[in-house]
Write an enzyme that holds these catalytic residues in place. Structure first.
Site, mmCIF file in Angstrom:
data_model
loop_
_atom_site.group_PDB
_atom_site.id
_atom_site.type_symbol
_atom_site.label_atom_id
_atom_site.label_comp_id
_atom_site.label_asym_id
_atom_site.label_seq_id
_atom_site.Cartn_x
_atom_site.Cartn_y
_atom_site.Cartn_z
ATOM 1 N N SER A 142 -2.775 -0.907 -29.578
ATOM 2 C CA SER A 142 -3.170 0.482 -29.853
ATOM 3 C C SER A 142 -3.910 1.080 -28.667
ATOM 4 O O SER A 142 -3.721 2.252 -28.324
ATOM 5 C CB SER A 142 -4.081 0.525 -31.087
ATOM 6 O OG SER A 142 -3.337 0.201 -32.242
ATOM 7 N N GLY A 252 9.751 9.242 -29.457
ATOM 8 C CA GLY A 252 10.063 8.015 -30.197
ATOM 9 C C GLY A 252 9.650 8.112 -31.655
ATOM 10 O O GLY A 252 10.359 7.645 -32.554
ATOM 11 N N ARG A 253 8.500 8.737 -31.898
ATOM 12 C CA ARG A 253 7.966 8.805 -33.268
ATOM 13 C C ARG A 253 8.847 9.663 -34.176
ATOM 14 O O ARG A 253 8.913 9.416 -35.390
ATOM 15 C CB ARG A 253 6.509 9.287 -33.218
ATOM 16 C CG ARG A 253 5.596 8.197 -32.670
ATOM 17 C CD ARG A 253 4.203 8.656 -32.268
ATOM 18 N NE ARG A 253 3.494 7.520 -31.645
ATOM 19 C CZ ARG A 253 2.367 7.618 -30.959
ATOM 20 N NH1 ARG A 253 1.778 8.785 -30.788
ATOM 21 N NH2 ARG A 253 1.806 6.535 -30.437
ATOM 22 N N GLN A 350 9.846 -3.486 -57.304
ATOM 23 C CA GLN A 350 9.249 -3.531 -58.640
ATOM 24 C C GLN A 350 10.267 -3.111 -59.709
ATOM 25 O O GLN A 350 10.361 -3.735 -60.769
ATOM 26 C CB GLN A 350 8.011 -2.612 -58.669
ATOM 27 C CG GLN A 350 7.110 -2.824 -59.868
ATOM 28 C CD GLN A 350 6.449 -4.207 -59.857
ATOM 29 O OE1 GLN A 350 6.345 -4.842 -58.817
ATOM 30 N NE2 GLN A 350 6.051 -4.675 -61.028
ATOM 31 N N GLU A 377 5.321 1.822 -32.411
ATOM 32 C CA GLU A 377 5.206 3.178 -31.839
ATOM 33 C C GLU A 377 3.963 3.894 -32.357
ATOM 34 O O GLU A 377 3.968 5.119 -32.563
ATOM 35 C CB GLU A 377 6.505 3.963 -32.051
ATOM 36 C CG GLU A 377 7.671 3.216 -31.389
ATOM 37 C CD GLU A 377 8.850 4.066 -31.037
ATOM 38 O OE1 GLU A 377 8.680 5.275 -30.868
ATOM 39 O OE2 GLU A 377 9.952 3.495 -30.920
#
Ligand code: CAA
Length: 395
Positions: A142, A252-253, A350, A377
């Site tokens: 990070s 990229g995000r 679930q 990313e």
């Protein structure tokens, strides 16, 4: 117009004929060729060269790259639509596609010289070669600016030394965009970007990561021992690397948001079908509110993520002419879509209960694949940091 409390998010969206065409082409390839082999490659963790080559032949490795450099010359919405379809069939193929498009081709097309675009973007965009992006190191994730790898200029080349980690596509990559420190005394202003060729001396691969999910998108460490990189393979100027890395991650995000939507959509659709078919206590399980309300929450979060991601895609597209940053839009889309993917995959397991926990049903894979979208990313915590700093005007 889609708006947030504080900022206008861009116009509402109408898909063009071209958008619908690429969406259908990607869907056909994803469902006919990728979905049938997804479980096998997930199990083996091998890089799926054959299907990736088909994606390249269809133009899916350089969707936004100009036709002048071998790309499909389409817009960011087209990229998002295709990413959703591929990731819905297999998120590992989505990761491979995202790195080639956003982190490699986009970076060099935006910041590179004519020669770099010809030499490196053309083969990757057309699917003849694989690209990768390497920012992270064992001791810096990070906090991306704190890197230990070094590049020293010697005449017309740089000598690179050090170890980079978590490099998606690296085991298969021909070229890697590498960020390394040229002047440690300057902090983030001492980072420089280089385009590295993986068949040259001084480059080697380190350990492969035994990952929880997206296992077919191979990931490994890379090692530089007196690797000589010609100065003409430096991307941008010395010291511009950190800003290039961050700007490229904005792009990229948007891709990772689309990948997350693909996983969320696959989880939702599998759950919807199961809720319609499976019976318990004399009813189809979808008729129980406990299941119906889960489906309602999944659908609502999925569609909210889609709108945020379209909005980020429009902002990215607009930035190609205005040059304006789309950091806020990209981080919000990635944050919401990745948490939606995790939520939907969790609910899908679930709803499927016992069979959801079995490798015989794909929701188990969606659950494992979804997690990475909240990590790579930029973790969800980093996205919240970026969003709050933007809103508070701290950066
Ligand atoms: N675009 C352009 N410039 C930017 C920018 C952006 N999005 N974000 C920051 N900058 C600029 C700032 O304006 C600032 O410039 P000045 O020095 O001129 O003022 C400079 O960069 C430094 O910015 P910050 O002070 O905000 O930097 P920071 O050290 O506080 O870090 C951070 C900011 C947001 C935490 C950043 O480090 C970050 O995004 N970390 C996460 C890294 C990440 O996503 N890693 C994943 C790597 S890829 C991967 O996942 C593997 C793979 O293969 C797919």
């Amino acid at each position: 117009m889609v708006t947030s409390g504080t900022k206008t998010m861009g116009p509402s969206l109408e898909l063009t004929e071209e958008h619908l065409m690429i969406q259908k082409a990607a869907r056909d390839l994803a469902q006919n060729e990728i979905a049938p082999v997804a479980a096998e490659f997930d199990e083996s963790g091998e890089f799926p060269f054959q299907t990736v080559q088909k994606m390249g032949e269809m133009g899916l490795m350089g969707i936004e790259v100009s036709e002048d450099y071998g790309g499909a010359g389409m817009d960011t919405i087209a990229y998002v639509l295709a990413m959703i379809e591929i990731s819905k069939a297999d998120a590992a193929h989505g990761a491979i596609m995202s790195v080639n498009n956003s982190l490699f081709c986009h970076a060099i097309e935006r910041f590179g010289t004519e020669d770099q675009k010809e030499r490196f973007v053309r083969p990757v965009a057309s699917g003849e070669a694989i690209g990768a992006y390497s920012l992270t190191e064992p001791m810096s994730g990070s906090d991306a600016a704190t890197m230990r790898s070094r590049a020293t200029r010697e005449g017309d080349a740089y000598t690179l030394n050090g170890r980079k980690s978590w490099v998606t596509n690296a085991p298969a990559a021909d070229f890697i965009l590498v960020f390394t420190m040229t002047d440690p005394s300057k902090g983030h202003k001492g980072i420089t970007a280089f385009i590295v060729e993986t068949d040259a001396q001084g480059y080697s691969r380190g350990k492969s990561e035994p990952k929880l999910g997206i296992r077919a998108s191979a990931t490994c460490e890379i090692i530089f021992e007196d690797y000589r990189c010609p100065a003409e393979q430096r991307l941008g100027e010395e010291g511009e690397g950190f800003k290039i890395a961050m700007a490229v991650l904005d792009a990229g995000r948007v891709g990772i948001a689309a990948q997350a939507i693909g996983i969320a959509e696959a989880s939702y659709e599998a759950s919807l079908q199961y809720a319609r078919e499976r019976e318990a206590f004399g009813k189809r399980i979808g008729e129980f509110q406990g299941i119906g309300f889960k489906l309602a929450d999944m659908k609502t979060r999925l569609e909210a993520s889609r709108l945020l991601t379209y909005s980020a895609a429009l902002a990215k597209q607009a930035s190609k002419t205005s040059g304006a940053r789309f950091t806020l839009e990209a981080s919000m889309a990635k944050l919401h879509a990745s948490e939606t993917a995790m939520f939907c995959a969790h609910q899908a397991v679930q709803i499927h209960a016992g069979v959801g926990y079995s490798k015989e049903f794909p929701v188990e894979r969606y659950f494992r694949d979804a997690k990475i979208t909240e990590i790579y990313e930029g973790t969800s915590e980093i996205q919240r940091l970026v969003i709050s700093r933007q809103e508070l005007a701290l950066r």
